[in-house]
Design a protein around this motif. Structure first.
Motif, mmCIF file in Angstrom:
data_model
loop_
_atom_site.group_PDB
_atom_site.id
_atom_site.type_symbol
_atom_site.label_atom_id
_atom_site.label_comp_id
_atom_site.label_asym_id
_atom_site.label_seq_id
_atom_site.Cartn_x
_atom_site.Cartn_y
_atom_site.Cartn_z
ATOM 1 N N PRO A 16 -15.016 -37.244 -1.032
ATOM 2 C CA PRO A 16 -14.013 -37.008 0.005
ATOM 3 C C PRO A 16 -14.612 -36.499 1.306
ATOM 4 O O PRO A 16 -14.102 -36.778 2.390
ATOM 5 C CB PRO A 16 -13.117 -35.934 -0.622
ATOM 6 N N VAL A 17 -15.686 -35.764 1.191
ATOM 7 C CA VAL A 17 -16.307 -35.249 2.419
ATOM 8 C C VAL A 17 -17.066 -36.351 3.119
ATOM 9 O O VAL A 17 -16.929 -36.577 4.322
ATOM 10 C CB VAL A 17 -17.221 -34.065 2.083
ATOM 11 N N MET A 18 -17.853 -37.024 2.390
ATOM 12 C CA MET A 18 -18.738 -38.011 3.030
ATOM 13 C C MET A 18 -19.080 -39.095 2.024
ATOM 14 O O MET A 18 -19.527 -38.805 0.921
ATOM 15 C CB MET A 18 -20.014 -37.327 3.502
ATOM 16 N N THR B 89 -19.677 -34.473 -1.843
ATOM 17 C CA THR B 89 -18.580 -35.142 -2.553
ATOM 18 C C THR B 89 -18.074 -36.320 -1.736
ATOM 19 O O THR B 89 -18.190 -36.355 -0.504
ATOM 20 C CB THR B 89 -17.429 -34.155 -2.812
#
Lengths: 916, 195
Positions: free
Chosen positions: A254-256, A252
């Motif tokens: 937001p993670v990466m 995702t």
């Protein structure tokens, strides 16, 4: 004494055991122990062990520390390493533990030299753990939400001990449970990691000798992520040169935040092309790949990594394929022609051929080719149009200049036209310095361009083979190049390459060259044979190898020939020749010759051929035979001449002069006798029982002159022989078996047998019949040995065969007894055959015997009694009829004795023949 | 703000802010995923209205843009310390209720709990950079909860997760505001950015 000590030792041993039992409360208790107990020692360090004896044992057995013996695995430790600390403690020191082994035992040497074990320990030697090095970690994305961190390190040297490794990690304010490797000592997997917080990671290694920690690794796990590649990749067609890719990211935003690599290739190719990385350096879930070829199937693949480039690229996703849409062909097909003008000088068979467009040029499915042919010789001629689906067209056209255009058409549209100008003749300048060289795996053809501007070049080539026609392939090169690689060329095959320059207003004539991509040695050698073999030379012939057998350019032929035991002689022959003459050969010698064909890459020999040089050279036989023949002829000629000159002399030796009866004096009385002898029958000749017909020869004095002494010599000889061989017949007429005159004398029996019936005729002398003398037939008794064939024939005619046979036998019997050893067997056999005459003949036979006896020289009769005795047995065993004959003969002795007085030849027999 | 003068401190603060923003971004993503799972597994209605969780400062605040950086950090720290206690309590209750039967929900709760702890650490670091020692946890956190029924526990858990999701949004905005290279101590208003 010795037995007493044994009893003491045995008692001591029992005492030790009792002590042990008592001390252990019933179990075995040793009399001492070792300190330290089962130590773990560092390899290479020093080590000291103490053996402490129990006081109780001292009291019982007088055992003291000075009696202690240390052993390593039953090997006594040198006493230099011992030290007696007090009476109950002994120590042993090892400067290097590498010399230690398990077990280390403390023993005591009791009285009686009996060695007793007190205690033993196990010594473990190893190394402390090294500091783990090269710690590194990577976070693998397992699923959308799960990340596993795998850390690896270098565990260092082998410690020989059980060493525990632990991967430790923590946040500044929070510790996590250690990660303990399973089955390995150099990696560990942390099942769940959290990003955006620095994680301190280190490895701890520990064993019995110590503990070591690696340098800590501080990192945010988000920086070492290897994400999963995007999935659900799809390809959709947008334009003939554009395909759009879409995918789903498994990580995702937001993670990466991710960046991407997109690669693609044409199906069937091996090389991938990549979309420029800057085009895909931002997070996205789709991308349009441009600059693709129309109507081409592509395979795509994608990968991702953290946007800032920190971390690892994911693996490539699975390939996804897509096809661009069609577009009109980008260029016209290459067109060329083959002109066949062999049928008629005024018309051509024009084979037009064009190459199918490459997929990258066709941009779709070519539906048809549209050709136009325009005769440029006449302005008013219409343009001929042809629509074909194949790649060639054959036209019958009159000789002239034509312009051919070819257009390829697909569903979208038509290609630009390709134009080929076909002039009436290739009158323009050709290329020069045409050469073909192998370059890597291709055949490079190079040439020097003509001075004029060349639009393009057409390179034709075909495989030259004796088994098939030259199928022309061709290729077009741009006018600014002076060389190109030919594709599809097979090694070891001969290619004929022709280059035509194409000008704006015509064509140049073609220049050709033969070439091989790769040469090999010939597949077979030439078969040599002799065309002609002489005494010192041989003409060899052979056929050229076929082009399929050559495998390269034949640089030369090599002839190798040798005798059986001689050295091989090598001759190199120009490859254009098919005949060679070997000279300076040895005559009448077997030669073995073989021939070798050589290319740049090797040689191969043909089969051996043997030939033998001739013994004589050309004309030598003639040179020998002709002189020999001439010499022979000359010799013969000379001999003939000599003989001719000496014929008289030779004649004397070979044909002695026969006394001419006609010149004898008897001729004077011959007329009376002749009348008397003119008898036609035996009855007339021989009146029964009378021998009155005795002739008396009177020799005139004149006649003596006719006989020279020389003439008489043979007769002397004859007389001598006859005198030495009694019983010989007169021998007149010679022998049918022996041709020699001398022999005819001794063997004249047969001659006489053949003329038995002419006994009377024998006395007939023909006068003047010799040497042109007038023959006068007179009859006279003669001792001549000369055959009188006419008289014989006549006598045979008169007497008949049946009458003569018995008489011949009679003669034979007389002579056979005298000279039995010299009588020839044929004569004997012949006699026997004759004896088969019928009995009727016997009457005549007897009669003839009687008459024969009467006319026979009676000199023979004296011997007859003894001869007949010898021969009677022979004839008795022959036939029954013959048994009569001896009886017949035995009746005659009286008549024999009656004759001598009146028979003149008796004097001859007694004193030799003398001319009368 | 002594630390602001140091370039390394500025870089450190920037790094902490950046990673804090991404941490709360992931935390929000995970909490939203967890909310769906939690509602489903606990048999709740996703549209159920839940009262404000006691002990947690509300994410929504008036005059947000007038807050100082330190004030933002302190409010965030108080909130996340409260979330840490509440989530740990939820994890314990979830284990008591479901045991090991729903390990996935437990792992997800534990993961969010760790992220909350990590973000709290970020905030403490940032406060130290602001020359403010973080307040002790003695007085922080929600007050001891009276004994609740099982359903009330579930509803309270739902409320905690929803509030956490909202705080994740606000925290990202707060950190972005702090990450701006403003020389002041946080009194200058920052630009509002949506996470």
């Amino acid at each position: 004494m010795f037995s007493e000590w044994n009893w003491v030792a045995y008692g001591f041993y029992l005492l030790l055991n009792i002590c042990s039992l008592e001390a252990s409360g019933g179990l075995v208790q040793s009399c001492g122990h070792i300190i330290p107990e089962s130590p773990v020692l560092a390899l290479g360090s020093n080590f000291t062990a103490l053996c402490i004896l129990n006081e109780s044992c001292l009291d019982f057995g007088n055992i003291y520390a000075n009696q202690i013996i240390w052993k390593i695995k039953n090997k006594v430790v040198p006493k230099e390493q011992y030290r007696e600390i007090n009476r109950t403690v002994s120590s042993v020191t090892f400067n290097d533990t590498s010399s230690l082994a398990t077990p280390l035992t403390c023993n005591i040497l009791a009285d009686g030299q009996i060695e007793q074990n007190i205690y033993g320990i196990t010594v473990t030697v190893g190394l402390p753990p090294e500091k783990p090095k090269n710690l590194s970690c990577i976070v693998h994305q397992v699923s959308k939400l799960i990340y596993r961190m795998v850390c690896t390190w270098n565990p260092g040297r082998h410690t020989f001990l059980d060493t525990q490794f632990r991967l430790k990690y923590r946040w500044p304010q929070e510790n996590f449970p250690d990660c303990i490797p399973k089955d390995v000592n150099n990696s560990c997997t942390i099942p769940d990691v959290h990003f955006f917080v620095n994680l301190e990671i280190w490895v701890e290694a520990a064993n019995a000798l110590g503990k070591a920690e690696s340098d800590p690794l501080v990192l945010d796990p988000i920086d070492i992520v290897k994400p999963l590649p995007p999935h659900n990749l799809s390809v959709s067609s947008v334009l003939p040169t554009v395909l759009k890719l879409s995918w789903v990211n498994l990580i995702t935003n937001p993670v990466m935040k991710l960046k991407f690599n997109i690669r693609y290739k044409i199906i069937g190719d091996t090389n991938w092309m990549e979309v420029p990385s800057e085009d895909t350096a931002s997070p996205r879930t789709s991308f349009s790949v441009q600059g693709l070829q129309p109507y081409t199937e592509y395979a795509f693949s994608i990968r991702c990594m953290k946007e800032d480039g920190v971390g690892y690229w994911s693996d490539w996703s699975e390939n996804k394929t897509g096809i661009t849409t069609e577009d009109k062909p980008s260029k016209g097909p290459s067109v060329w022609r083959i002109i066949d003008a062999s049928h008629s000088p005024d018309s051509w068979t024009l084979h037009l051929m064009w190459k199918a467009l490459k997929p990258s040029e066709a941009n779709g499915v070519i539906l048809q080719y549209e050709l136009t042919v325009r005769d440029k010789s006449t302005l008013s001629s219409p343009v001929e149009k042809y629509n074909v689906t194949s790649n060639n067209l054959t036209l019958q056209l009159p000789n002239g200049t034509y312009e051919v255009t070819v257009v390829a058409r697909n569903r979208i549209g038509a290609s630009p036209p390709s134009v080929l100008l076909i002039p009436a003749s290739n009158s323009k300048a050709p290329v020069t310095n045409l050469k073909a060289l192998p370059k890597y795996d291709k055949l490079w053809v190079g040439w020097t361009a003509p001075n004029s501007y060349v639009l393009k070049y057409v390179i034709e080539w075909c495989l030259v083979s004796s088994r098939s026609d030259c199928i022309i392939e061709w290729q077009i090169a741009l006018g600014d190049v002076q060389g190109m690689d030919l594709k599809g060329i097979k090694p070891f095959k001969c290619y004929l390459i022709t280059v035509y320059p194409l000008y704006a207003d015509g064509q140049g004539s073609g220049q050709s060259v033969k070439a091989y991509l790769k040469q090999d040695r010939p597949s077979k050698g030439p078969t040599v044979q002799t065309k002609k073999v002489g005494k010192a030379e041989a003409v060899l012939t052979w056929n050229h190898l076929t082009v399929d057998e050559q495998n390269g350019f034949i640089r030369n032929y090599t002839i190798l020939y040798k005798t059986i035991d001689g050295n091989e002689t090598v001759v190199t022959v120009d490859p254009s020749k098919t005949e060679y003459t070997l000279s300076s050969l040895t005559s009448d010698t077997l030669y073995t010759v073989r021939m070798m064909a050589s290319t740049d890459n090797g040689s191969r020999s043909g089969p051996d051929f043997t030939f033998t040089t001739q013994k004589f050279g050309k004309g030598e036989i003639e040179a020998i035979v002709v002189p020999v023949c001439l010499a022979f002829l000359l010799t013969v000629l000379l001999g003939v001449l000599f003989c001719f000159n000496k014929r008289d002399l030779i004649k004397k030796h070979i044909w002695p002069i026969v006394p001419d009866p006609s010149k004898s004096n008897i001729a004077q009385w011959s007329p009376q006798v002749s009348a008397k002898h003119n008898i036609s029958s035996k009855d007339q000749m021989y009146p029964e029982g009378s021998f009155t017909d005795v002739s008396v020869v009177e020799i005139e004095a004149d006649d003596k002159k006719t006989f020279s002494e020389q003439d008489l010599k043979p007769f002397d000889l004859l007389k001598k022989e006859k005198s030495t061989s009694e019983g010989h017949s007169s021998g007149i007429g010679g022998s049918s078996c022996m041709s020699s005159p001398r022999q005819s004398v001794s063997d004249s029996d047969e001659g006489e047998t053949q003329n038995t019936s002419s006994t009377v005729q024998y006395s007939t002398v023909v006068l003047n019949g010799y040497r042109d003398q007038t023959p006068v037939q007179v009859f006279s008794r003669s001792e001549s040995t000369q055959p009188l064939l006419d008289s014989e024939e006549r006598s045979e005619d008169h007497t008949g065969g049946g009458d003569s046979t018995p008489q011949r036998q009679q003669y034979f019997r007389q002579n056979g007894g005298q000279d039995e050893t010299s009588a020839d067997r044929p004569c004997f056999e012949r006699t026997k055959q004759i004896t088969h005459a019928n009995e009727g003949d016997l009457v005549g036979f007897v009669q003839l015997q009687i008459s024969g006896q009467s006319s026979q020289p009676l000199g023979f009769g004296m011997e007859k009694s003894t001869q007949e005795a010898g021969l009677s047995n022979v004839f008795q065993t022959s036939t029954e009829g013959q048994t009569v004959r001896p009886e017949t003969v035995e009746e005659n002795p009286l008549s024999v004795h009656e004759m001598p007085k009146s028979y003149l030849p008796q004097t001859v027999r007694q004193g030799g023949y003398m001319p009368q | 703000m002594a630390g602001a003068d140091s370039p390394s401190a500025a870089l450190r603060r920037r790094d902490l802010c950046t990673r804090g923003i991404r941490l709360v971004g992931k935390m929000r993503s995970d909490v939203i995923d967890l909310l769906d799972t939690y509602v489903e597994r606990q048999g709740l209605d996703a549209s159920a209205s839940v009262a404000a969780v006691e002990g947690v400062p509300p994410a929504a605040v008036e005059r947000w843009d007038e807050q100082t950086g330190t004030q933002r950090l302190l409010e965030n720290l108080a909130a996340y310390r409260a979330f840490r206690v509440l989530l740990a309590q939820m994890l314990e209750e979830q284990r008591e209720q479901l045991g090991e039967a729903d390990a996935a929900l437990g792992r997800a709760l534990a993961s969010v709990l760790l992220q909350v702890s990590a973000f709290a650490y970020h905030l403490e670091e940032l406060l130290q950079l602001e020359s403010r020692s973080p307040p002790s946890e003695e007085g922080d956190g929600p007050p001891p909860q009276p004994h609740l029924s099982l359903f009330e526990q579930k509803l309270r858990g739902l409320g905690v997760l929803r509030e956490l999701a909202q705080w994740a949004v606000r925290s990202a905005r707060d950190l972005r505001q702090l990450a701006k290279p403003s020389p002041g101590t946080g009194s200058a208003p920052g630009l509002a950015e949506s996470p």
